[in-house]
Design a protein around this motif. Structure first.
Motif, mmCIF file in Angstrom:
data_model
loop_
_atom_site.group_PDB
_atom_site.id
_atom_site.type_symbol
_atom_site.label_atom_id
_atom_site.label_comp_id
_atom_site.label_asym_id
_atom_site.label_seq_id
_atom_site.Cartn_x
_atom_site.Cartn_y
_atom_site.Cartn_z
ATOM 1 N N ARG A 1 0.834 -1.206 0.000
ATOM 2 C CA ARG A 1 0.000 0.000 0.000
ATOM 3 C C ARG A 1 0.867 1.253 0.000
ATOM 4 O O ARG A 1 0.545 2.250 -0.635
ATOM 5 C CB ARG A 1 -0.905 -0.007 1.240
ATOM 6 N N GLU B 1 -4.405 7.594 -0.554
ATOM 7 C CA GLU B 1 -5.796 7.190 -0.719
ATOM 8 C C GLU B 1 -6.537 8.179 -1.607
ATOM 9 O O GLU B 1 -7.344 7.769 -2.456
ATOM 10 C CB GLU B 1 -6.469 7.080 0.653
ATOM 11 N N ARG C 1 -5.698 -1.279 -1.070
ATOM 12 C CA ARG C 1 -4.872 -0.091 -0.896
ATOM 13 C C ARG C 1 -5.311 0.734 0.330
ATOM 14 O O ARG C 1 -5.058 1.930 0.390
ATOM 15 C CB ARG C 1 -4.866 0.765 -2.157
#
Length: 431
Positions: free
Chosen positions: A135, A261, A281
């Motif tokens: 991520r 994000e 993610r």
């Protein structure tokens, strides 16, 4: 034919004047000339019948019954002083029972290995084996690209010293702050530890005590005060490039998201009036649903000009083809405009802040808006009451929508305060 022997103290001038003896009548070939040095035993110059000159060491080598001659180097490619030093080094190895040819081959292999294990090569392998798919993978790669590769990328990992790491971290601290320096240190430490698992000869130069901040300082609690929020929003109005950056920054507060994000927000993740960030993610590995309020909808905007696809990255400098990634450069430009605004008004420079502080600020604003604490935590993607066997990503949607709308209203009140009832709020820390 055997070489003609002479012994003298060799000099560069004398070597230049050396010539091979002429061929004698009836001989098949002219004899080679051998001029021994009177300084280093066994060292000398051999001249062939065609005039080629070579530095040679004549002695009995380990494993050989009789004395033999081995070339040290061609005259002209190696000078006399270096040839003498090499002959002395060989004689020392022979006295220790070592064959110079074996030693030089080991050194050659070590040098080849050394060249193949630069910091860049190690980082490339580490990224491929460990970073890709994470991520935070893009952040790790960016740290390497922006801060590590330009400084020590071409260095062999076997040549690195603790002082090299310290110098790099000090430069990063001066350029991007102590927190960034410590982030880079953490990423490089992991890469070097990974290398040590596969390489018996490598020992990481990173040791304890290299961090530029203390643990308590790294646990940030910074949120932006009302006047700081207004300054940031005003500065965003002055930034022309990248065009998506103002919308991106505002999303970090209004959606309370982490840096990547929002940066990777894609139209494929939108379901009607919901933005579903996939667990692949997201930090807790679970889908996180954010109701798209009017304020967030305004940030999403329309399909970018020049976009050839029916889906795109919302915040992009490549017509939706790739997500926004120029964090460091754009943040510096934003800070420059903020400082300019505050200086023009005679105020002190704004205290150092990070993009993640906007997420924390959003949470604080929800508390000020009297949003239920559990619902506010759910808006941040925190799981309440432990991880359930079955995770319902659509639970508490109405409550979350009202919470995000309350956040937008509170932000609007801060940006447009009633002129007759302005209560200044100062920076505070979350409990």
């Amino acid at each position: 034919m055997p070489a003609k022997k002479h012994r003298t103290e060799l000099s560069a001038t004398a070597i230049t004047k050396l010539k091979a003896p002429a061929k004698k009548p009836g001989a098949k070939a002219a004899p080679r000339l051998w001029v021994a040095d009177s300084i280093v035993p066994g060292f000398g110059v051999r001249v062939t019948d065609k005039g080629a000159k070579t530095f040679v060491l004549r002695t009995r080598y380990p494993g050989e019954a009789n004395a033999g001659r081995r070339e040290l180097g061609k005259v002209g490619k190696i000078d006399l002083a270096d040839a003498r030093d090499k002959a002395r080094a060989w004689l020392k190895l022979i006295a220790e029972g070592k064959d110079p040819a074996d030693v030089e081959e080991q050194q050659r292999r070590a040098q080849v290995k050394k060249g193949a294990t630069t910091v860049n090569a190690v980082l490339d392998s580490f990224e491929k084996d460990h970073v890709e798919g994470l991520r935070s993978g893009d952040q790790v790669k960016a740290a390497f690209t922006n801060h590590v590769r330009p400084r020590i990328g071409d260095r062999s990992i076997y040549d690195l010293k603790r002082s090299d790491i310290t110098t790099m971290l000090n430069e990063i601290k001066a350029e991007s702050g102590p927190v960034m320096a410590d982030r880079v240190l953490a990423h490089v430490r992991k890469a070097f530890n990974w290398q040590m698992v596969q390489d018996d000869e490598f020992k990481s130069p990173i040791v304890r005590g290299m961090a530029k901040t203390k643990p308590k300082e790294r646990a940030r609690k910074r949120i932006l005060a009302d006047d700081e929020i207004r300054d940031v929003w005003a500065a965003l109005e002055q930034i022309e490039q990248p065009a998506c950056y103002p919308r991106y920054i505002r999303s970090l507060l209004l959606a309370m998201t982490r840096r990547n994000e929002s940066a990777w927000m894609h139209t494929d993740e939108m379901e009607s009036d919901l933005w579903v960030i996939p667990g692949s993610r997201y930090k807790n590995k679970q889908d996180h649903v954010i109701p798209i309020t009017p304020a967030i909808r305004e940030l999403i905007g329309e399909k970018p000009a020049g976009c050839a696809s029916n889906s795109w990255f919302v915040f992009s400098t490549t017509h939706g083809a790739k997500p926004f990634s120029g964090f460091s450069k754009a943040k510096k430009e934003l800070d420059r405009h903020v400082d300019k605004i505050r200086k023009a008004e005679g105020r002190v420079p704004m205290k150092q802040w990070q993009l993640h502080d906007l997420r924390r600020t959003g949470r604080s604003l929800m508390s000020r808006a009297k949003v239920d604490a559990d619902h506010a935590e759910r808006c941040m993607g925190h799981v309440i009451g432990g991880v359930r066997e079955t995770y319902d990503r659509y639970e508490y949607l109405d409550e979350k929508r009202k919470a995000f709308e309350a956040l937008a209203s509170m932000l609007d009140m801060i940006l447009n305060p009633p002129l007759d009832n302005v209560v200044p709020m100062h920076a505070e820390a979350l409990p």
